[in-house]
Every structure is written in structure tokens, then in C-alpha cells.
Design a protein around this motif. Structure first.
Motif, short mmCIF file in Angstrom:
data_model
loop_
_atom_site.label_atom_id
_atom_site.label_comp_id
_atom_site.label_asym_id
_atom_site.label_seq_id
_atom_site.Cartn_x
_atom_site.Cartn_y
_atom_site.Cartn_z
N GLY B 46 12.42 -68.18 -25.13
CA GLY B 46 13.12 -68.44 -26.38
C GLY B 46 13.02 -69.87 -26.86
O GLY B 46 13.59 -70.22 -27.88
N LEU B 47 12.30 -70.70 -26.09
CA LEU B 47 12.19 -72.11 -26.46
C LEU B 47 10.74 -72.56 -26.44
O LEU B 47 9.97 -72.14 -25.58
CB LEU B 47 12.97 -72.99 -25.47
N GLU B 48 10.37 -73.43 -27.38
CA GLU B 48 9.09 -74.12 -27.32
C GLU B 48 9.34 -75.46 -26.66
O GLU B 48 10.31 -76.14 -26.98
CB GLU B 48 8.54 -74.36 -28.72
N ILE B 49 8.45 -75.84 -25.76
CA ILE B 49 8.65 -77.08 -25.02
C ILE B 49 7.60 -78.10 -25.47
O ILE B 49 6.40 -77.79 -25.50
CB ILE B 49 8.50 -76.85 -23.50
N ARG B 50 8.06 -79.28 -25.81
CA ARG B 50 7.16 -80.37 -26.19
C ARG B 50 7.52 -81.61 -25.39
O ARG B 50 8.70 -81.89 -25.19
CB ARG B 50 7.28 -80.67 -27.68
N VAL B 51 6.50 -82.31 -24.93
CA VAL B 51 6.72 -83.59 -24.25
C VAL B 51 6.12 -84.68 -25.12
O VAL B 51 4.93 -84.63 -25.45
CB VAL B 51 6.10 -83.59 -22.84
N ASN B 52 6.94 -85.61 -25.51
CA ASN B 52 6.54 -86.69 -26.42
C ASN B 52 5.86 -86.12 -27.67
O ASN B 52 4.85 -86.64 -28.15
CB ASN B 52 5.62 -87.69 -25.71
N GLY B 53 6.39 -85.01 -28.14
CA GLY B 53 5.92 -84.42 -29.39
C GLY B 53 4.76 -83.45 -29.25
O GLY B 53 4.35 -82.84 -30.24
N GLN B 54 4.23 -83.31 -28.05
CA GLN B 54 3.05 -82.47 -27.86
C GLN B 54 3.37 -81.27 -26.96
O GLN B 54 4.13 -81.41 -25.99
CB GLN B 54 1.91 -83.26 -27.20
N ALA B 55 2.75 -80.12 -27.28
CA ALA B 55 2.83 -78.98 -26.36
C ALA B 55 1.96 -79.30 -25.15
O ALA B 55 0.84 -79.78 -25.30
CB ALA B 55 2.32 -77.73 -27.06
N VAL B 56 2.49 -79.07 -23.96
CA VAL B 56 1.76 -79.44 -22.74
C VAL B 56 1.84 -78.31 -21.71
O VAL B 56 2.67 -77.40 -21.82
CB VAL B 56 2.34 -80.73 -22.10
N GLU B 57 0.99 -78.40 -20.69
CA GLU B 57 1.04 -77.45 -19.58
C GLU B 57 2.32 -77.68 -18.77
O GLU B 57 2.75 -78.83 -18.60
CB GLU B 57 -0.17 -77.65 -18.67
N ARG B 58 2.86 -76.59 -18.22
CA ARG B 58 4.11 -76.74 -17.46
C ARG B 58 3.91 -77.52 -16.17
O ARG B 58 4.86 -78.09 -15.63
CB ARG B 58 4.69 -75.36 -17.16
N ALA B 59 2.68 -77.52 -15.67
CA ALA B 59 2.42 -78.25 -14.41
C ALA B 59 2.34 -79.75 -14.63
O ALA B 59 2.25 -80.52 -13.66
CB ALA B 59 1.12 -77.75 -13.79
N ARG B 60 2.41 -80.18 -15.86
CA ARG B 60 2.24 -81.60 -16.16
C ARG B 60 3.32 -82.43 -15.45
O ARG B 60 4.51 -82.15 -15.58
CB ARG B 60 2.36 -81.83 -17.66
N PRO B 61 2.91 -83.48 -14.73
CA PRO B 61 3.92 -84.36 -14.14
C PRO B 61 4.60 -85.18 -15.23
O PRO B 61 3.95 -85.61 -16.18
CB PRO B 61 3.11 -85.26 -13.20
N LEU B 62 5.90 -85.34 -15.08
CA LEU B 62 6.64 -86.13 -16.05
C LEU B 62 6.59 -87.59 -15.65
O LEU B 62 6.56 -87.92 -14.46
CB LEU B 62 8.08 -85.63 -16.14
N ALA B 63 6.61 -88.45 -16.66
CA ALA B 63 6.57 -89.89 -16.42
C ALA B 63 7.88 -90.52 -16.90
O ALA B 63 8.57 -89.96 -17.76
CB ALA B 63 5.39 -90.51 -17.14
N HIS B 64 8.19 -91.68 -16.35
CA HIS B 64 9.38 -92.41 -16.78
C HIS B 64 9.32 -92.66 -18.29
O HIS B 64 8.29 -93.09 -18.82
CB HIS B 64 9.46 -93.74 -16.03
N GLY B 65 10.41 -92.33 -18.97
CA GLY B 65 10.46 -92.57 -20.42
C GLY B 65 10.01 -91.40 -21.27
O GLY B 65 10.11 -91.47 -22.50
N ASP B 66 9.52 -90.34 -20.64
CA ASP B 66 9.12 -89.16 -21.42
C ASP B 66 10.33 -88.56 -22.12
O ASP B 66 11.46 -88.60 -21.61
CB ASP B 66 8.51 -88.08 -20.51
N THR B 67 10.06 -87.95 -23.27
CA THR B 67 11.09 -87.17 -23.96
C THR B 67 10.64 -85.71 -23.97
O THR B 67 9.56 -85.39 -24.47
CB THR B 67 11.29 -87.65 -25.41
N VAL B 68 11.47 -84.87 -23.40
CA VAL B 68 11.20 -83.43 -23.39
C VAL B 68 12.06 -82.80 -24.47
O VAL B 68 13.29 -82.93 -24.45
CB VAL B 68 11.53 -82.81 -22.02
N LEU B 69 11.39 -82.14 -25.40
CA LEU B 69 12.10 -81.53 -26.53
C LEU B 69 12.01 -80.00 -26.40
O LEU B 69 10.91 -79.47 -26.26
CB LEU B 69 11.48 -81.97 -27.84
N MET B 70 13.13 -79.35 -26.45
CA MET B 70 13.17 -77.89 -26.39
C MET B 70 13.61 -77.37 -27.75
O MET B 70 14.74 -77.61 -28.16
CB MET B 70 14.12 -77.42 -25.30
#
Lengths: 215, 78
Positions: B46-70
Motif C-alpha cells: 500500500g506504500l511506494e518507497i523512495r529514498v532521497n526522492g528515488q525509487a530504489v531496490e529494497r536491498a539497498r543499504p541506507l546511508a547516514h542522512g538518507d530520507t526514506v519517504l513512504m
């Protein structure tokens, strides 16, 4: 109406572009009023629905409208607020030949898919298509040039199924300030289109977290 | 820039915005993937996931300062 307070913002002649509103509920009723107030002189509204009691808090309608067709009530309200008449179509959009700017405020992804395929996609008469979606305090608004293959591809990526959509409880589906907010953004997009200004493809806003995004 | 760096791991802070619900900061030791975050938060559709404004793979490692938008896949209008 005297439009002297907005003549430097939008030209009256530009607002002669036909605008069609599909759906006259939480999105469409407020958006149609905003467009009429702004000066859209060729406004057509489609909806076969009737006003129900639960529509009164979050749509433009009056308690006395309950049981009546939304399109005829909306025409009456707009007439009383602006003096202008609008074209009413108490029917669903199937494959009608639409023209100008088309705004959709329907309540399912199945309807959006149908309207897109049968009446919008690659239709030369449709200069722009605005698809507005609401859920609780969130809005998503897409503005598409239906004859531009890049826009078509981008827009079709946003067409998830009803099954994939977020299931919102009946008691958290709509609240009036979201409808007002969407109406302002829809009218702003119409103004940008008719004035030839840059228009974001995607607008997302959320009243809960006060997030506003464009892309 | 990271917080609390050690030899093996570092602490990252990620901003998580769930539209229609909340904004929060999540602090975790790296490596920490988007998939791990979504599992922790119980996100299952029910949610689209974007990291720093971009659609990404779920396996993507997160970095300090990232913004995850649901972004909820909303469909209403009437």
C-alpha cells in the motif's frame, strides 16, 4: 465577474480553454468551484452520483442537496457563487470525446485506468490531463500531456491497481481541508497550463506531516 | 558524516517520513538496509518507497542522512 485582482496572474482569454471535471465529489466539487471562480468559462462536469448525508462534511454540497444529482447541485452552487453557468453531464465517462483540459477526481484506480485508456491516452483533443487522488490527509496530483510518449510512460507507472492501493478505513477517507487544498493545486495547474508555464508532473502533499513535494 | 564511529560499525541516522502518519528519525548501526527498516516498521504494501526522492531496490543499504519517504497509494476522490 470583475477579475481585476488577478489580471497580472492569468489572462482572461487563456481561460477560454474548455475544462472538463470528471467526478464531482471531494475533489471535483471544490475544484470546479475554484475553476469557475478563477474564470474558466467553458466548464463541463461529469458525475452520475447523488448527494448523500455523509458527503455534506467533506464536499461542497448543502444539506438541502441530499438525494439530488451532484452535477445539478454543483451547477446551482457555482451559479450562486459566480453567476456563471456550467455544462452538466449526469453520466460516467466512458469513451466520450473530451477536449481541452480534463481533470479527474474519481474514486477508484479502475475508473482512472478506464478513463485514461478510453478517453485520454493519445487523444489529440486533450491538451492536458490532471489526475488528482486523495486519501485521508494526503493528495497526489499528476499532470500529463496525453500525446507525449514520455508523459504517457511516466503516468502509466503511477497506475497501481485497486488491490495494491492503500486500504483506508471508511472513517478516515476524506476531510474537507484536503479537498480545498487539492482544489487550489488543481486550479494552479490549470492556470500554468493555459499560460504556458512550467508544470510539475507530480505534486504530493500531506497535511499530517506538512510535506509538499513536486517532481 | 556519521555519528559514533567505531572500527567495525557506525551509527547512521535516517529520516523516515510516512505520509499521512508521521516523521521520525531512526538510528541504527550500519550496515542497515532499506528492507530491514521496512520490516522493522511493519510495512507490507500500500506504500511506494523512495529514498532521497528515488525509487530504489529494497536491498539497498541506507546511508547516514538518507530520507526514506513512504507515499501511500491513495485512490479516493468522490
Amino acid at each position: 465577474m470583475d477579475f481585476s485582482r488577478q489580471t497580472d496572474l492569468v489572462e482572461a482569454e487563456a481561460l477560454e480553454t474548455p475544462v472538463t471535471m470528471i467526478g464531482c465529489g471531494g475533489i471535483g466539487s471544490f475544484s470546479a468551484l475554484a475553476l469557475a471562480k478563477m474564470g474558466c468559462v467553458h466548464l463541463t462536469v461529469y458525475d452520475d452520483d447523488r448527494v448523500e448525508e455523509h458527503n455534506i462534511p467533506n464536499q461542497l454540497y448543502r444539506p438541502s442537496d441530499v438525494g439530488q444529482l451532484k452535477v445539478t447541485c454543483l451547477a446551482d452552487i457555482i451559479k450562486s457563487f459566480t453567476g456563471a453557468g456550467i455544462d452538466v453531464r449526469p453520466e460516467r465517462v466512458q469513451a466520450q470525446r473530451l477536449r481541452g483540459i480534463v481533470v479527474s477526481g474519481v474514486d477508484s484506480m479502475e475508473a482512472r485506468q478506464r478513463i485514461w485508456e478510453r478517453a485520454i491516452k493519445y487523444r489529440a483533443g486533450v491538451a492536458a490531463y490532471i489526475d488528482a487522488r486523495m486519501g485521508a490527509e494526503v493528495a497526489r496530483i499528476y499532470t500529463v500531456r496525453p500525446v507525449d510518449p514520455d508523459h504517457v510512460r511516466l503516468y502509466e507507472r503511477t497506475l497501481y491497481s485497486d488491490d495494491d492501493a492503500l486500504h483506508v478505513p471508511c472513517t478516515a477517507q476524506a476531510i474537507v481541508y484536503n479537498g480545498f487544498g487539492i482544489a487550489g493545486l488543481v486550479a494552479g495547474q490549470v492556470k500554468r497550463i493555459v499560460m504556458g508555464e512550467a508544470c510539475p508532473f507530480e505534486i504530493i502533499f500531506d497535511q499530517r506531516t506538512l510535506t509538499f513535494l513536486t517532481a | 558524516m556519521t555519528l559514533g564511529t567505531t572500527q567495525e560499525q557506525e551509527t547512521i541516522v535516517v529520516k523516515v517520513i510516512t505520509l499521512g502518519k508521521s516523521t521520525q528519525e531512526v538510528r541504527r548501526d550500519s550496515p542497515f538496509s532499506l528492507d530491514s527498516l521496512l520490516k522493522e516498521l511493519g510495512v507490507n504494501g500500500g506504500l511506494e518507497i523512495r529514498v532521497n526522492g528515488q525509487a530504489v531496490e529494497r536491498a539497498r543499504p541506507l546511508a547516514h542522512g538518507d530520507t526514506v519517504l513512504m507515499v501511500p497509494k491513495i485512490k479516493g476522490g468522490r
